[in-house]
Design a protein around this motif. Structure first.
Motif, PDB file in Angstrom:
ATOM      1  N   VAL A 186       0.844  -1.187   0.000  1.00  0.00           N
ATOM      2  CA  VAL A 186       0.000   0.000   0.000  1.00  0.00           C
ATOM      3  C   VAL A 186       0.885   1.244   0.000  1.00  0.00           C
ATOM      4  CG1 VAL A 186      -1.989  -1.081   1.105  1.00  0.00           C
ATOM      5  CG2 VAL A 186      -0.177  -0.118   2.515  1.00  0.00           C
ATOM      6  N   PRO A 187       0.410   2.326  -0.623  1.00  0.00           N
ATOM      7  CA  PRO A 187       1.221   3.548  -0.669  1.00  0.00           C
ATOM      8  C   PRO A 187       1.249   4.278   0.662  1.00  0.00           C
ATOM      9  CG  PRO A 187      -0.903   3.917  -1.714  1.00  0.00           C
ATOM     10  CD  PRO A 187      -0.835   2.447  -1.389  1.00  0.00           C
ATOM     11  N   VAL A 188       2.245   5.136   0.813  1.00  0.00           N
ATOM     12  CA  VAL A 188       2.406   5.942   2.021  1.00  0.00           C
ATOM     13  C   VAL A 188       1.873   7.346   1.769  1.00  0.00           C
ATOM     14  CG1 VAL A 188       4.095   6.981   3.595  1.00  0.00           C
ATOM     15  CG2 VAL A 188       4.402   4.639   2.810  1.00  0.00           C
ATOM     16  N   GLY A 189       1.114   7.859   2.724  1.00  0.00           N
ATOM     17  CA  GLY A 189       0.646   9.224   2.665  1.00  0.00           C
ATOM     18  C   GLY A 189       1.163  10.009   3.852  1.00  0.00           C
ATOM     19  N   GLN A 190       0.635  11.217   4.018  1.00  0.00           N
ATOM     20  CA  GLN A 190       1.069  12.098   5.101  1.00  0.00           C
ATOM     21  C   GLN A 190      -0.150  12.591   5.874  1.00  0.00           C
ATOM     22  OE1 GLN A 190       3.165  15.762   4.016  1.00  0.00           O
ATOM     23  NE2 GLN A 190       4.642  15.351   5.631  1.00  0.00           N
ATOM     24  N   THR A 191      -0.015  12.676   7.177  1.00  0.00           N
ATOM     25  CA  THR A 191      -1.097  13.174   8.012  1.00  0.00           C
ATOM     26  C   THR A 191      -1.122  14.704   7.974  1.00  0.00           C
ATOM     27  OG1 THR A 191       0.282  13.245   9.988  1.00  0.00           O
ATOM     28  CG2 THR A 191      -0.899  11.187   9.551  1.00  0.00           C
ATOM     29  N   ASP A 192      -2.257  15.262   8.405  1.00  0.00           N
ATOM     30  CA  ASP A 192      -2.371  16.720   8.448  1.00  0.00           C
ATOM     31  C   ASP A 192      -1.768  17.304   9.713  1.00  0.00           C
ATOM     32  OD1 ASP A 192      -4.194  15.716  10.185  1.00  0.00           O
ATOM     33  OD2 ASP A 192      -5.905  16.864   9.457  1.00  0.00           O
ATOM     34  N   LYS A 193      -1.345  16.432  10.619  1.00  0.00           N
ATOM     35  CA  LYS A 193      -0.706  16.869  11.857  1.00  0.00           C
ATOM     36  C   LYS A 193       0.160  15.730  12.363  1.00  0.00           C
ATOM     37  CE  LYS A 193      -4.400  15.161  14.856  1.00  0.00           C
ATOM     38  NZ  LYS A 193      -5.394  15.497  15.898  1.00  0.00           N
ATOM     39  N   PRO A 194       1.151  16.015  13.196  1.00  0.00           N
ATOM     40  CA  PRO A 194       1.959  14.928  13.762  1.00  0.00           C
ATOM     41  C   PRO A 194       1.179  14.174  14.831  1.00  0.00           C
ATOM     42  CG  PRO A 194       2.711  17.048  14.586  1.00  0.00           C
ATOM     43  CD  PRO A 194       1.679  17.354  13.551  1.00  0.00           C
ATOM     44  N   TYR A 195       1.322  12.863  14.846  1.00  0.00           N
ATOM     45  CA  TYR A 195       0.692  12.007  15.857  1.00  0.00           C
ATOM     46  C   TYR A 195       1.766  11.552  16.831  1.00  0.00           C
ATOM     47  CZ  TYR A 195      -3.839  11.722  13.553  1.00  0.00           C
ATOM     48  OH  TYR A 195      -5.081  12.023  13.027  1.00  0.00           O
ATOM     49  N   GLU A 196       1.605  11.921  18.097  1.00  0.00           N
ATOM     50  CA  GLU A 196       2.574  11.534  19.119  1.00  0.00           C
ATOM     51  C   GLU A 196       2.520  10.039  19.384  1.00  0.00           C
ATOM     52  OE1 GLU A 196       5.487  11.564  22.060  1.00  0.00           O
ATOM     53  OE2 GLU A 196       4.989  13.084  20.541  1.00  0.00           O
ATOM     54  N   ALA A 197       1.316   9.472  19.443  1.00  0.00           N
ATOM     55  CA  ALA A 197       1.141   8.040  19.680  1.00  0.00           C
ATOM     56  C   ALA A 197       0.775   7.333  18.383  1.00  0.00           C
ATOM     57  CB  ALA A 197       0.050   7.799  20.724  1.00  0.00           C
ATOM     58  N   PHE A 198       1.252   6.127  18.229  1.00  0.00           N
ATOM     59  CA  PHE A 198       0.842   5.283  17.101  1.00  0.00           C
ATOM     60  C   PHE A 198      -0.649   5.002  17.224  1.00  0.00           C
ATOM     61  CE2 PHE A 198       0.430   0.821  15.432  1.00  0.00           C
ATOM     62  CZ  PHE A 198       0.553   1.164  14.088  1.00  0.00           C
ATOM     63  N   TYR A 199      -1.360   5.110  16.105  1.00  0.00           N
ATOM     64  CA  TYR A 199      -2.827   5.096  16.144  1.00  0.00           C
ATOM     65  C   TYR A 199      -3.359   4.292  14.965  1.00  0.00           C
ATOM     66  CZ  TYR A 199      -7.531   7.267  16.040  1.00  0.00           C
ATOM     67  OH  TYR A 199      -8.879   7.499  16.022  1.00  0.00           O
ATOM     68  N   MET A 200      -4.331   3.414  15.233  1.00  0.00           N
ATOM     69  CA  MET A 200      -4.976   2.635  14.183  1.00  0.00           C
ATOM     70  C   MET A 200      -6.482   2.807  14.293  1.00  0.00           C
ATOM     71  SD  MET A 200      -2.717  -0.908  14.315  1.00  0.00           S
ATOM     72  CE  MET A 200      -3.330  -1.538  12.737  1.00  0.00           C
ATOM     73  N   ALA A 201      -7.169   2.835  13.150  1.00  0.00           N
ATOM     74  CA  ALA A 201      -8.622   2.987  13.142  1.00  0.00           C
ATOM     75  C   ALA A 201      -9.177   2.464  11.827  1.00  0.00           C
ATOM     76  CB  ALA A 201      -9.019   4.448  13.335  1.00  0.00           C
ATOM     77  N   PHE A 202     -10.447   2.072  11.851  1.00  0.00           N
ATOM     78  CA  PHE A 202     -11.164   1.720  10.633  1.00  0.00           C
ATOM     79  C   PHE A 202     -11.930   2.962  10.164  1.00  0.00           C
ATOM     80  CE2 PHE A 202     -10.574  -2.759  10.088  1.00  0.00           C
ATOM     81  CZ  PHE A 202     -10.347  -3.283  11.356  1.00  0.00           C
ATOM     82  N   ASP A 203     -11.585   3.466   8.992  1.00  0.00           N
ATOM     83  CA  ASP A 203     -12.274   4.612   8.407  1.00  0.00           C
ATOM     84  C   ASP A 203     -13.213   4.130   7.315  1.00  0.00           C
ATOM     85  OD1 ASP A 203     -10.756   6.133  10.081  1.00  0.00           O
ATOM     86  OD2 ASP A 203      -9.555   7.082   8.500  1.00  0.00           O
ATOM     87  N   SER A 204     -14.459   4.590   7.337  1.00  0.00           N
ATOM     88  CA  SER A 204     -15.439   4.162   6.345  1.00  0.00           C
ATOM     89  C   SER A 204     -15.126   4.760   4.977  1.00  0.00           C
ATOM     90  CB  SER A 204     -16.847   4.587   6.788  1.00  0.00           C
ATOM     91  OG  SER A 204     -17.802   4.214   5.825  1.00  0.00           O
ATOM     92  N   THR A 205     -15.199   3.913   3.943  1.00  0.00           N
ATOM     93  CA  THR A 205     -14.980   4.376   2.575  1.00  0.00           C
ATOM     94  C   THR A 205     -16.134   4.000   1.654  1.00  0.00           C
ATOM     95  OG1 THR A 205     -13.713   2.354   2.098  1.00  0.00           O
ATOM     96  CG2 THR A 205     -12.460   4.305   2.769  1.00  0.00           C
ATOM     97  N   GLY A 206     -17.123   3.274   2.167  1.00  0.00           N
ATOM     98  CA  GLY A 206     -18.261   2.856   1.369  1.00  0.00           C
ATOM     99  C   GLY A 206     -19.148   1.928   2.166  1.00  0.00           C
ATOM    100  N   VAL A 207     -20.235   1.470   1.527  1.00  0.00           N
ATOM    101  CA  VAL A 207     -21.196   0.607   2.209  1.00  0.00           C
ATOM    102  C   VAL A 207     -20.544  -0.680   2.695  1.00  0.00           C
ATOM    103  CG1 VAL A 207     -23.336  -0.709   1.939  1.00  0.00           C
ATOM    104  CG2 VAL A 207     -23.129   1.557   0.894  1.00  0.00           C
ATOM    105  N   ASN A 208     -19.695  -1.276   1.859  1.00  0.00           N
ATOM    106  CA  ASN A 208     -19.079  -2.563   2.194  1.00  0.00           C
ATOM    107  C   ASN A 208     -17.571  -2.454   2.445  1.00  0.00           C
ATOM    108  OD1 ASN A 208     -21.586  -3.828   1.708  1.00  0.00           O
ATOM    109  ND2 ASN A 208     -21.109  -4.043  -0.471  1.00  0.00           N
ATOM    110  N   SER A 209     -17.048  -1.249   2.570  1.00  0.00           N
ATOM    111  CA  SER A 209     -15.590  -1.106   2.615  1.00  0.00           C
ATOM    112  C   SER A 209     -15.134  -0.184   3.743  1.00  0.00           C
ATOM    113  CB  SER A 209     -15.068  -0.575   1.276  1.00  0.00           C
ATOM    114  OG  SER A 209     -15.657   0.672   0.975  1.00  0.00           O
ATOM    115  N   ARG A 210     -13.941  -0.463   4.206  1.00  0.00           N
ATOM    116  CA  ARG A 210     -13.268   0.340   5.216  1.00  0.00           C
ATOM    117  C   ARG A 210     -11.786   0.400   4.866  1.00  0.00           C
ATOM    118  NH1 ARG A 210     -17.838   0.733   5.886  1.00  0.00           N
ATOM    119  NH2 ARG A 210     -19.109   0.510   7.775  1.00  0.00           N
ATOM    120  N   ASN A 211     -11.130   1.443   5.323  1.00  0.00           N
ATOM    121  CA  ASN A 211      -9.679   1.490   5.320  1.00  0.00           C
ATOM    122  C   ASN A 211      -9.188   1.256   6.738  1.00  0.00           C
ATOM    123  OD1 ASN A 211      -9.203   1.984   2.618  1.00  0.00           O
ATOM    124  ND2 ASN A 211      -9.019   4.205   2.847  1.00  0.00           N
TER     125      ASN A 211
END
Length: 200
Positions: free
Chosen positions: A154-179
């Motif tokens: 998977v490609p690497v992107g950049q956050t809009d701010k620095p994250y002090e702690a490592f963080y994981m989450a499921f972000d919704s991208t569609g009815v049947n999909s998540r990132n």
């Protein structure tokens, strides 16, 4: 030893049923055993956290530990905490684990239902994300490539701010999909996941 889990969930309802369950990973007090009766367990510097989602009845949960930046160089650069091209536990302490109750399609490839360790190989432009059948691993010290169930890039992107702690989450991208999104320092990596459609 039982570790308490704290889970913050946001439920999205559609058609009278739960369409998705998005959770925000929350630090959880992960402890070491008490040395004697009456002594409180010592909290870990990198607390455990959880991210979870339910899509069309398929539940996926990620358990990981959150290391903190603490003014260190994290990825790449000179003397990084996580060198490029090396297998990483994807967090701290025990290797990150994902459990899914149904089959998933991860970056276009099939992953059967089950529980897997999640290892990664960070790079400047892309990451390799590894789902491995070896469980209960401490770090990546005994990582066995022969137990890999799936590898995706998977490609690497950049956050809009620095994250002090490592963080994981499921972000919704569609009815049947998540990132499944990983964020630390200014690095953002999104692993696209498609869940089985409703009724399948």
């Amino acid at each position: 030893m039982t570790r308490p889990l704290l889970l913050a969930a946001a439920l999205t309802f559609g058609g009278g049923s739960i369409a998705s369950c998005q959770t925000t990973p929350m630090p959880m007090p992960a402890s070491s055993p008490a040395t004697s009766a009456g002594v409180a367990p010592k909290a870990r510097p990198s607390p455990m956290a959880i991210a979870a989602t339910t899509v069309n009845g398929t539940y996926a949960k990620v358990i990981y530990s959150q290391p903190f930046r603490r003014d260190r160089v994290i990825f790449g650069g000179e003397k990084p905490l996580v060198p490029y091209g090396e297998v990483w536990r994807t967090g701290a302490n025990e290797a990150t684990e994902i459990t899914t109750t149904g089959p998933l399609t991860v970056a276009g490839k099939s992953l059967p239902a089950g529980t897997y360790s999640v290892f990664t190989m960070p790079g400047a432009a892309k990451w390799t994300v590894i789902f491995n059948r070896g469980l209960g691993e401490w770090g990546a010290y005994t990582y066995d490539m022969a137990k890999d169930a799936l590898r995706v890039e998977v490609p690497v992107g950049q956050t809009d701010k620095p994250y002090e702690a490592f963080y994981m989450a499921f972000d919704s991208t569609g009815v049947n999909s998540r990132n499944l999104v990983l964020r630390w320092d200014r690095v953002k990596v999104a692993v696209p996941i498609t869940f089985p459609a409703a009724g399948k």
